[in-house]
Write a protein that holds these residues in place. Structure first.
Motif, PDB file in Angstrom:
ATOM      1  N   VAL A   1      41.162  30.270  31.083  1.00 14.88           N
ATOM      2  CA  VAL A   1      41.884  31.445  31.570  1.00 14.88           C
ATOM      3  C   VAL A   1      41.209  32.138  32.754  1.00 14.88           C
ATOM      4  O   VAL A   1      41.830  32.958  33.411  1.00 14.88           O
ATOM      5  N   GLU A   2      39.983  31.813  33.043  1.00 16.56           N
ATOM      6  CA  GLU A   2      39.254  32.484  34.117  1.00 16.56           C
ATOM      7  C   GLU A   2      39.652  31.909  35.472  1.00 16.56           C
ATOM      8  O   GLU A   2      39.714  30.699  35.647  1.00 16.56           O
ATOM      9  N   THR A   3      39.898  32.786  36.432  1.00 16.80           N
ATOM     10  CA  THR A   3      40.233  32.339  37.781  1.00 16.80           C
ATOM     11  C   THR A   3      38.960  31.857  38.482  1.00 16.80           C
ATOM     12  O   THR A   3      37.850  32.245  38.090  1.00 16.80           O
ATOM     13  N   PRO A   4      39.106  31.039  39.520  1.00 17.83           N
ATOM     14  CA  PRO A   4      37.912  30.615  40.264  1.00 17.83           C
ATOM     15  C   PRO A   4      37.109  31.807  40.797  1.00 17.83           C
ATOM     16  O   PRO A   4      35.882  31.802  40.758  1.00 17.83           O
ATOM     17  N   ARG A   5      37.789  32.838  41.273  1.00 19.10           N
ATOM     18  CA  ARG A   5      37.085  34.019  41.783  1.00 19.10           C
ATOM     19  C   ARG A   5      36.304  34.695  40.659  1.00 19.10           C
ATOM     20  O   ARG A   5      35.161  35.112  40.844  1.00 19.10           O
ATOM     21  N   ALA A   6      36.899  34.803  39.477  1.00 19.26           N
ATOM     22  CA  ALA A   6      36.204  35.421  38.347  1.00 19.26           C
ATOM     23  C   ALA A   6      34.989  34.591  37.941  1.00 19.26           C
ATOM     24  O   ALA A   6      33.939  35.147  37.594  1.00 19.26           O
ATOM     25  N   THR A   7      35.116  33.276  38.009  1.00 24.92           N
ATOM     26  CA  THR A   7      33.993  32.395  37.700  1.00 24.92           C
ATOM     27  C   THR A   7      32.860  32.607  38.702  1.00 24.92           C
ATOM     28  O   THR A   7      31.693  32.718  38.317  1.00 24.92           O
ATOM     29  N   GLU A   8      33.213  32.696  39.989  1.00 27.01           N
ATOM     30  CA  GLU A   8      32.204  32.949  41.019  1.00 27.01           C
ATOM     31  C   GLU A   8      31.522  34.294  40.793  1.00 27.01           C
ATOM     32  O   GLU A   8      30.299  34.403  40.881  1.00 27.01           O
ATOM     33  N   GLN A   9      32.324  35.312  40.487  1.00 32.78           N
ATOM     34  CA  GLN A   9      31.752  36.640  40.264  1.00 32.78           C
ATOM     35  C   GLN A   9      30.801  36.631  39.068  1.00 32.78           C
ATOM     36  O   GLN A   9      29.723  37.237  39.121  1.00 32.78           O
ATOM     37  N   ARG A  10      31.187  35.963  38.000  1.00 32.95           N
ATOM     38  CA  ARG A  10      30.325  35.896  36.817  1.00 32.95           C
ATOM     39  C   ARG A  10      29.016  35.189  37.153  1.00 32.95           C
ATOM     40  O   ARG A  10      27.931  35.646  36.782  1.00 32.95           O
ATOM     41  N   LEU A  11      29.098  34.088  37.889  1.00 38.58           N
ATOM     42  CA  LEU A  11      27.889  33.357  38.285  1.00 38.58           C
ATOM     43  C   LEU A  11      26.981  34.236  39.135  1.00 38.58           C
ATOM     44  O   LEU A  11      25.774  34.334  38.879  1.00 38.58           O
ATOM     45  N   ILE A  12      27.548  34.899  40.133  1.00 35.85           N
ATOM     46  CA  ILE A  12      26.740  35.744  41.017  1.00 35.85           C
ATOM     47  C   ILE A  12      26.102  36.883  40.234  1.00 35.85           C
ATOM     48  O   ILE A  12      24.925  37.207  40.436  1.00 35.85           O
ATOM     49  N   ARG A  13      26.857  37.490  39.314  1.00 33.40           N
ATOM     50  CA  ARG A  13      26.290  38.562  38.476  1.00 33.40           C
ATOM     51  C   ARG A  13      25.130  38.039  37.637  1.00 33.40           C
ATOM     52  O   ARG A  13      24.079  38.684  37.533  1.00 33.40           O
ATOM     53  N   ASP A  14      25.295  36.863  37.029  1.00 37.35           N
ATOM     54  CA  ASP A  14      24.244  36.300  36.173  1.00 37.35           C
ATOM     55  C   ASP A  14      22.994  35.958  36.986  1.00 37.35           C
ATOM     56  O   ASP A  14      21.864  36.243  36.559  1.00 37.35           O
ATOM     57  N   VAL A  15      23.186  35.337  38.146  1.00 36.57           N
ATOM     58  CA  VAL A  15      22.043  34.981  38.999  1.00 36.57           C
ATOM     59  C   VAL A  15      21.337  36.244  39.486  1.00 36.57           C
ATOM     60  O   VAL A  15      20.105  36.326  39.460  1.00 36.57           O
TER      61      VAL A  15
ATOM     62  N   ALA B   1      34.956  41.477  44.890  1.00 33.49           N
ATOM     63  CA  ALA B   1      35.655  42.468  44.066  1.00 33.49           C
ATOM     64  C   ALA B   1      36.717  43.210  44.864  1.00 33.49           C
ATOM     65  O   ALA B   1      37.779  43.540  44.340  1.00 33.49           O
ATOM     66  N   GLU B   2      36.433  43.456  46.138  1.00 32.11           N
ATOM     67  CA  GLU B   2      37.373  44.195  46.973  1.00 32.11           C
ATOM     68  C   GLU B   2      38.405  43.282  47.616  1.00 32.11           C
ATOM     69  O   GLU B   2      39.278  43.759  48.330  1.00 32.11           O
TER      70      GLU B   2
ATOM     71  N   ARG C   1      24.547  41.231  45.818  1.00 25.42           N
ATOM     72  CA  ARG C   1      25.379  42.404  45.514  1.00 25.42           C
ATOM     73  C   ARG C   1      26.464  42.594  46.573  1.00 25.42           C
ATOM     74  O   ARG C   1      27.597  42.953  46.243  1.00 25.42           O
ATOM     75  N   SER C   2      26.128  42.372  47.834  1.00 25.62           N
ATOM     76  CA  SER C   2      27.125  42.490  48.905  1.00 25.62           C
ATOM     77  C   SER C   2      28.224  41.452  48.739  1.00 25.62           C
ATOM     78  O   SER C   2      29.404  41.753  48.952  1.00 25.62           O
ATOM     79  N   LEU C   3      27.845  40.252  48.365  1.00 23.52           N
ATOM     80  CA  LEU C   3      28.840  39.211  48.126  1.00 23.52           C
ATOM     81  C   LEU C   3      29.755  39.601  46.977  1.00 23.52           C
ATOM     82  O   LEU C   3      30.979  39.456  47.067  1.00 23.52           O
ATOM     83  N   LEU C   4      29.174  40.128  45.911  1.00 22.15           N
ATOM     84  CA  LEU C   4      29.978  40.585  44.772  1.00 22.15           C
ATOM     85  C   LEU C   4      30.956  41.675  45.181  1.00 22.15           C
ATOM     86  O   LEU C   4      32.120  41.657  44.773  1.00 22.15           O
ATOM     87  N   GLU C   5      30.485  42.615  45.985  1.00 24.79           N
ATOM     88  CA  GLU C   5      31.357  43.686  46.473  1.00 24.79           C
ATOM     89  C   GLU C   5      32.530  43.108  47.253  1.00 24.79           C
ATOM     90  O   GLU C   5      33.670  43.527  47.081  1.00 24.79           O
ATOM     91  N   GLY C   6      32.237  42.170  48.134  1.00 28.63           N
ATOM     92  CA  GLY C   6      33.289  41.553  48.936  1.00 28.63           C
ATOM     93  C   GLY C   6      34.316  40.832  48.077  1.00 28.63           C
ATOM     94  O   GLY C   6      35.521  40.927  48.324  1.00 28.63           O
TER      95      GLY C   6
END
Length: 119
Positions: free
Chosen positions: A13-27, A113-114, A106-111
């Motif tokens: 159910v997770e979108t590719p963007r959500a997967t990327e965001q989760r990975l970036i948050r974990d790293v 998310a927005e 963090r900047s990548l995550l912001e981008g």
């Protein structure tokens, strides 16, 4: 529900963007832990290596034929990936702080998310 069942369900159910965001948050969390706990040696290297792997994957995807991201964004991601590798080496040698790596993530995550970065 078992952990493996949960992970399978999330993958479905997770979108590719959500997967990327989760990975970036974990790293990024691993980098922050390494900084805050004063890790050195192998423990620090594990966090830095994971961050490098992530950025290498992003850069490789941007260099792949058929990538639909705009050329300028692809070039920027590849350039950041190269910088991450150099900076991580300097962090390991004690010449640089880990903080800029955390800020880039963090900047990548912001981008993401927005929605400023096209999928």
């Amino acid at each position: 529900m078992s952990l493996s069942a949960y992970q399978r369900a999330r993958t479905l159910v997770e979108t590719p963007r959500a997967t990327e965001q989760r990975l970036i948050r974990d790293v990024t969390a691993a980098l922050i832990e390494a900084r805050d706990m004063g890790y050195s040696g192998g423990r620090l290297m594990n966090a830095l290596h994971w961050n490098r792997e992530m950025w290498d994957a992003f850069a490789n995807a941007c260099g792949a034929p058929g990538n639909s991201l705009p050329d300028e964004l692809r070039a920027s991601i590849i350039s950041i990936g190269l910088w991450v590798n150099r900076h991580a080496s300097d962090v390991m040698k004690g010449r640089e702080s880990i903080d800029p790596l955390i800020e880039v993530n963090r900047s990548l995550l912001e981008g993401l998310a927005e929605g400023r970065m096209a999928a």
